[in-house]
Design a protein around this motif. Structure first.
Motif, PDB file in Angstrom:
ATOM      1  N   PRO A 351      26.132 -22.366 -11.369  1.00 14.73           N
ATOM      2  CA  PRO A 351      24.944 -22.402 -12.219  1.00 14.73           C
ATOM      3  C   PRO A 351      25.209 -21.940 -13.650  1.00 14.73           C
ATOM      4  O   PRO A 351      24.513 -22.344 -14.575  1.00 14.73           O
ATOM      5  N   ILE A 352      26.214 -21.108 -13.816  1.00  9.77           N
ATOM      6  CA  ILE A 352      26.546 -20.611 -15.160  1.00  9.77           C
ATOM      7  C   ILE A 352      27.304 -21.667 -15.950  1.00  9.77           C
ATOM      8  O   ILE A 352      27.017 -21.925 -17.125  1.00  9.77           O
ATOM      9  N   LEU A 353      28.254 -22.321 -15.292  1.00  9.60           N
ATOM     10  CA  LEU A 353      29.107 -23.282 -15.995  1.00  9.60           C
ATOM     11  C   LEU A 353      28.472 -24.668 -16.109  1.00  9.60           C
ATOM     12  O   LEU A 353      28.783 -25.423 -17.035  1.00  9.60           O
ATOM     13  N   GLY A 354      27.598 -25.012 -15.171  1.00  9.85           N
ATOM     14  CA  GLY A 354      26.989 -26.339 -15.208  1.00  9.85           C
ATOM     15  C   GLY A 354      27.785 -27.354 -14.414  1.00  9.85           C
ATOM     16  O   GLY A 354      28.903 -27.099 -13.950  1.00  9.85           O
ATOM     17  N   ALA A 355      27.218 -28.552 -14.291  1.00 10.30           N
ATOM     18  CA  ALA A 355      27.768 -29.579 -13.404  1.00 10.30           C
ATOM     19  C   ALA A 355      29.158 -30.045 -13.843  1.00 10.30           C
ATOM     20  O   ALA A 355      30.087 -30.124 -13.033  1.00 10.30           O
ATOM     21  N   TYR A 356      29.318 -30.354 -15.134  1.00 13.04           N
ATOM     22  CA  TYR A 356      30.584 -30.930 -15.586  1.00 13.04           C
ATOM     23  C   TYR A 356      31.737 -29.944 -15.389  1.00 13.04           C
ATOM     24  O   TYR A 356      32.787 -30.312 -14.824  1.00 13.04           O
ATOM     25  N   GLU A 357      31.554 -28.699 -15.851  1.00 13.81           N
ATOM     26  CA  GLU A 357      32.642 -27.727 -15.732  1.00 13.81           C
ATOM     27  C   GLU A 357      32.903 -27.367 -14.272  1.00 13.81           C
ATOM     28  O   GLU A 357      34.049 -27.084 -13.896  1.00 13.81           O
ATOM     29  N   THR A 358      31.864 -27.401 -13.444  1.00  9.73           N
ATOM     30  CA  THR A 358      32.071 -27.158 -12.014  1.00  9.73           C
ATOM     31  C   THR A 358      32.970 -28.234 -11.422  1.00  9.73           C
ATOM     32  O   THR A 358      33.904 -27.939 -10.671  1.00  9.73           O
ATOM     33  N   VAL A 382      31.530 -21.327   3.003  1.00  9.46           N
ATOM     34  CA  VAL A 382      30.557 -22.176   3.695  1.00  9.46           C
ATOM     35  C   VAL A 382      29.149 -21.606   3.565  1.00  9.46           C
ATOM     36  O   VAL A 382      28.176 -22.343   3.370  1.00  9.46           O
ATOM     37  N   SER A 383      29.032 -20.297   3.648  1.00 15.62           N
ATOM     38  CA  SER A 383      27.716 -19.658   3.580  1.00 15.62           C
ATOM     39  C   SER A 383      27.037 -19.856   2.238  1.00 15.62           C
ATOM     40  O   SER A 383      25.818 -19.689   2.126  1.00 15.62           O
ATOM     41  N   ASN A 384      27.815 -20.197   1.225  1.00 14.53           N
ATOM     42  CA  ASN A 384      27.242 -20.349  -0.113  1.00 14.53           C
ATOM     43  C   ASN A 384      27.249 -21.794  -0.610  1.00 14.53           C
ATOM     44  O   ASN A 384      26.982 -22.038  -1.793  1.00 14.53           O
ATOM     45  N   LEU A 385      27.534 -22.734   0.288  1.00 14.27           N
ATOM     46  CA  LEU A 385      27.573 -24.136  -0.124  1.00 14.27           C
ATOM     47  C   LEU A 385      26.254 -24.605  -0.726  1.00 14.27           C
ATOM     48  O   LEU A 385      26.228 -25.406  -1.666  1.00 14.27           O
ATOM     49  N   HIS A 386      25.146 -24.083  -0.203  1.00 16.09           N
ATOM     50  CA  HIS A 386      23.833 -24.520  -0.684  1.00 16.09           C
ATOM     51  C   HIS A 386      23.630 -24.227  -2.160  1.00 16.09           C
ATOM     52  O   HIS A 386      22.835 -24.892  -2.835  1.00 16.09           O
ATOM     53  N   SER A 387      24.361 -23.231  -2.700  1.00 18.64           N
ATOM     54  CA  SER A 387      24.128 -22.820  -4.088  1.00 18.64           C
ATOM     55  C   SER A 387      24.608 -23.845  -5.100  1.00 18.64           C
ATOM     56  O   SER A 387      24.235 -23.785  -6.275  1.00 18.64           O
ATOM     57  N   ILE A 388      25.452 -24.791  -4.669  1.00 17.02           N
ATOM     58  CA  ILE A 388      25.938 -25.802  -5.618  1.00 17.02           C
ATOM     59  C   ILE A 388      25.244 -27.146  -5.457  1.00 17.02           C
ATOM     60  O   ILE A 388      25.480 -28.065  -6.238  1.00 17.02           O
ATOM     61  N   ASN A 389      24.369 -27.260  -4.438  1.00 15.60           N
ATOM     62  CA  ASN A 389      23.692 -28.544  -4.222  1.00 15.60           C
ATOM     63  C   ASN A 389      22.925 -28.998  -5.453  1.00 15.60           C
ATOM     64  O   ASN A 389      22.989 -30.162  -5.862  1.00 15.60           O
ATOM     65  N   ILE A 394      23.852 -33.219  -4.138  1.00 18.58           N
ATOM     66  CA  ILE A 394      24.315 -33.267  -2.752  1.00 18.58           C
ATOM     67  C   ILE A 394      25.246 -34.451  -2.511  1.00 18.58           C
ATOM     68  O   ILE A 394      26.169 -34.381  -1.695  1.00 18.58           O
ATOM     69  N   GLN A 395      25.042 -35.548  -3.248  1.00 25.73           N
ATOM     70  CA  GLN A 395      25.898 -36.718  -3.086  1.00 25.73           C
ATOM     71  C   GLN A 395      27.327 -36.385  -3.483  1.00 25.73           C
ATOM     72  O   GLN A 395      28.288 -36.735  -2.795  1.00 25.73           O
ATOM     73  N   GLN A 396      27.458 -35.655  -4.605  1.00 26.80           N
ATOM     74  CA  GLN A 396      28.786 -35.276  -5.075  1.00 26.80           C
ATOM     75  C   GLN A 396      29.419 -34.265  -4.123  1.00 26.80           C
ATOM     76  O   GLN A 396      30.625 -34.293  -3.878  1.00 26.80           O
ATOM     77  N   VAL A 397      28.596 -33.360  -3.586  1.00 27.03           N
ATOM     78  CA  VAL A 397      29.102 -32.395  -2.603  1.00 27.03           C
ATOM     79  C   VAL A 397      29.685 -33.130  -1.401  1.00 27.03           C
ATOM     80  O   VAL A 397      30.784 -32.825  -0.927  1.00 27.03           O
ATOM     81  N   SER A 398      28.945 -34.133  -0.915  1.00 22.37           N
ATOM     82  CA  SER A 398      29.400 -34.853   0.270  1.00 22.37           C
ATOM     83  C   SER A 398      30.683 -35.623  -0.012  1.00 22.37           C
ATOM     84  O   SER A 398      31.583 -35.675   0.828  1.00 22.37           O
ATOM     85  N   GLU A 399      30.771 -36.208  -1.194  1.00 26.55           N
ATOM     86  CA  GLU A 399      31.963 -36.992  -1.522  1.00 26.55           C
ATOM     87  C   GLU A 399      33.188 -36.102  -1.722  1.00 26.55           C
ATOM     88  O   GLU A 399      34.297 -36.458  -1.324  1.00 26.55           O
ATOM     89  N   SER A 400      32.969 -34.937  -2.338  1.00 24.46           N
ATOM     90  CA  SER A 400      34.103 -34.084  -2.696  1.00 24.46           C
ATOM     91  C   SER A 400      34.510 -33.136  -1.574  1.00 24.46           C
ATOM     92  O   SER A 400      35.697 -32.878  -1.364  1.00 24.46           O
ATOM     93  N   LEU A 401      33.526 -32.619  -0.865  1.00 25.40           N
ATOM     94  CA  LEU A 401      33.811 -31.557   0.090  1.00 25.40           C
ATOM     95  C   LEU A 401      33.615 -31.937   1.549  1.00 25.40           C
ATOM     96  O   LEU A 401      33.968 -31.173   2.435  1.00 25.40           O
TER      97      LEU A 401
END
Length: 586
Positions: A351-358, A382-389, A394-401
């Motif tokens: 959340p601090i860095l934003g989508a691109y830098e993440t 795994v317990s913190n995966l929701h924080s990047i959705n 979520i589409q990018q999460v599914s593709e990358s992780l």
């Protein structure tokens, strides 16, 4: 018994109980002191009970209870105007060798001292404090340190000078135990001392304590630095406090450096973003690279908070240029505790860095930690995966992780599997039923048959959430056959899971589907050879009955419960009877 004897009864009773061989009896007698004091009245409590308590000697547990009780006794001796009567017993308790009793007595002393008027404080409490300071008994001097901040704000200037001198004397005491006590209360005392004396008297003592030969003293200086930084102007903090803190950050003892790591974010909050950028950022980097794993772990756990408090204008740039290189090293740190501490907070950088830098800088670090050989690291990620959705979608999460997530769904550590199970509804809910059918259906089947009950239970509850998202028609095709298939599993625990799943799904499947698809399997299991399964049938029938029509209950449910009510197993009969009564009362 005469009236004179009656008046002595509470004290006599207390004496008998305190002399009892049973420790619990002695403890209970102390805990009833307030009742005895009320029976005696305020005057006799002052003249008889308090002197008795001052002179008596008990074991540690009783002394601890007494120290606690006396802190609540002011109203029982006549109110604040008579609070000085509580000082003698508390003074005695505050000088015992057992530290837990001393600490509780000092806590009560602070409470009672605050209840004194300013005049009584000077007349009664300050002399008590000075006796502590001048006592040759070491525990007495350690107890004194906690009383200065209570007394100082409410005494005349001449007395304040004496108190400052006494506190400095304790800071220079020849015993490390006393210096530790003084260092632990230095920050608290600084908050009530005038700024001019803080600079002239207390900060030099801070510097001296930071050079103490005992690291147990030096590490307490760190917390004092934080307290002082909260009250001084920023220029004074930079000139008077930060040099000492930097010295502690490079201390030869890892325990001192670890304390700096623990307190650095609090100090950052106290000094503000400008001094942080100029003075603390370098210290933060050095501690992240410390040679001692405990220090790195303590500092790694603070990465998110430290980054969040950086000045917004330079925040992203500072993280990318100064902090992220250290984070990359910590991801592969040889010590699992360090990697685990980082894993618990690293996703908070998104959340601090934003989508691109993440995407550019963090995703590959997440993947490394998802595949870490330490289960605690995997679990924390795994317990913190929701924080990047919400950050990268979520589409990018599914593709990358997703490949790593699916691999962890069969992790050897059940807590890791559980975390994946609990995360899955969010993932499936965003990507839709087709995604679930293609990617996750086979995993849910495995979770339902997992050997750990918590996994099976979570899998069932997740299915309910998915039915709520995707609807009952989808459930009829994708979920219900999966659960019904467990009814003929050779392991009776899985047949019980089947019943649990059906009882949960009935809440979202509706009356028709419950009667048509779920009820037949439940009734079939009423003939199961295992009694545990049969009494779960009774419990399940009671739970689903509100979702069934009356005719179905009469024709199918009640006959099944009647049969279970005459079962050979006592537990089955009990739960069947409970179900029959519950349905009748509904």
């Amino acid at each position: 018994m005469s009236s004179a004897d009656d008046s002595l009864y509470p004290i006599a009773m207390l004496i008998d109980q305190l002399n009892n061989d049973d420790l619990q009896v002695r403890l209970n007698s102390i805990k009833k002191l307030s009742t005895i004091a009320q029976a005696l009245g305020e005057e006799r409590t002052r003249s008889e009970l308090i002197p008795f308590l001052t002179e008596a000697i008990y074991d540690v547990e009783v002394l601890l209870a007494l120290a606690d009780q006396l802190g609540k006794f002011t109203s029982l001796v006549g109110g604040p105007g008579f609070a000085m009567y509580l000082l003698p017993p508390l003074e005695s308790l505050a000088t015992v060798e057992e530290s837990v009793v001393r600490d509780k007595a000092v806590e009560s002393l602070r409470t009672v001292a605050a209840e004194h008027s300013a005049q009584d404080l000077e007349i009664h409490v300050v002399p008590t404090l000075q006796r502590f300071v001048s006592n040759d008994w070491i525990p007495s001097r350690t107890s004194a340190c906690a009383l200065f901040s209570v007394c100082y704000p409410r005494v005349p200037h001449s007395v304040k000078a004496e108190l400052r001198a006494s506190f400095l004397k304790l800071c220079h005491d020849g015993t490390a135990m006393v210096r530790r006590a003084a260092a632990s209360k230095l920050g608290e005392f600084c908050k009530v001392v005038e700024t001019e004396y803080l600079k002239s008297d207390l900060i030099p003592s801070l510097v001296q304590l930071a050079n103490d030969e005992q690291d147990s003293v030096r590490l307490l200086v760190v917390e004092a630095c934080v307290g002082i930084a909260q009250i001084l102007p920023q220029d004074d903090v930079e000139n008077l406090v930060l040099p000492t803190l930097r010295q502690c950050a490079s201390d030869s003892s890892w325990r001192v450096r670890c304390m700096v790591a623990d307190q650095l974010v609090d100090l950052q909050m106290a000094v503000g973003p400008e001094i942080t950028e100029v003075c603390l950022l370098t210290t933060f980097e050095c501690l992240l690279k410390d040679e001692e794993a405990e220090v790195r772990a303590a500092m790694a756990s603070k990465v998110r908070d430290f980054c969040a408090n950086l000045t917004k204008a330079n925040q992203v740039q500072l993280i990318l240029s100064c902090i992220l290189p250290c984070v990359r090293e910590l991801v592969s740190d040889l010590n699992s505790h360090v990697r685990s501490a980082l894993a618990s907070v690293i996703m908070g950088l998104s959340p601090i860095l934003g989508a691109y830098e993440t995407m550019q800088h963090l995703l590959h670090l997440f993947l490394i930690q998802l595949g870490d050989n330490c289960p605690e690291v995997r679990m924390n990620i795994v317990s913190n995966l929701h924080s990047i959705n919400d950050i990268i979608g979520i589409q990018q999460v599914s593709e990358s992780l997703l490949p790593a997530i699916i691999e962890l769904a069969e992790d050897s550590k059940w807590r890791v599997r559980l975390a994946i199970v609990e995360y899955m509804p969010a993932l499936a809910g965003e990507l839709g039923p087709k995604f679930f059918d293609q990617k996750l259906s086979h995993l849910c089947q495995r979770w339902l048959n997992d050997h750990v009950f918590a996994i099976r239970e979570a899998a069932v509850l997740n299915m309910k959430k998915l039915v709520e998202l995707f609807g009952a028609p989808w459930a009829e095709q994708a979920i219900i056959p999966m659960i019904l298939g467990m009814s003929d599993n050779m392991n009776y625990l899985h047949r019980i899971t089947c019943l649990f799943g059906l009882s949960v799904l009935v809440e979202v499947c509706g009356t028709d589907m419950t009667a048509r698809l779920l009820l037949p399997t439940i009734i079939l299991l009423a003939d199961d050879p295992i009694a545990n399964v049969r009494f779960n049938v009774a419990k399940t029938l009671q739970k689903i009955s509100p979702f069934l029509e009356g005719t179905v209950i009469e024709v199918l449910v009640k006959p099944t419960l009647d049969k279970l009510n005459v079962d050979t197993d006592a537990d089955v009969k009990y739960f069947a009877a409970q179900a029959i009564a519950g349905i009748a009362a509904a």
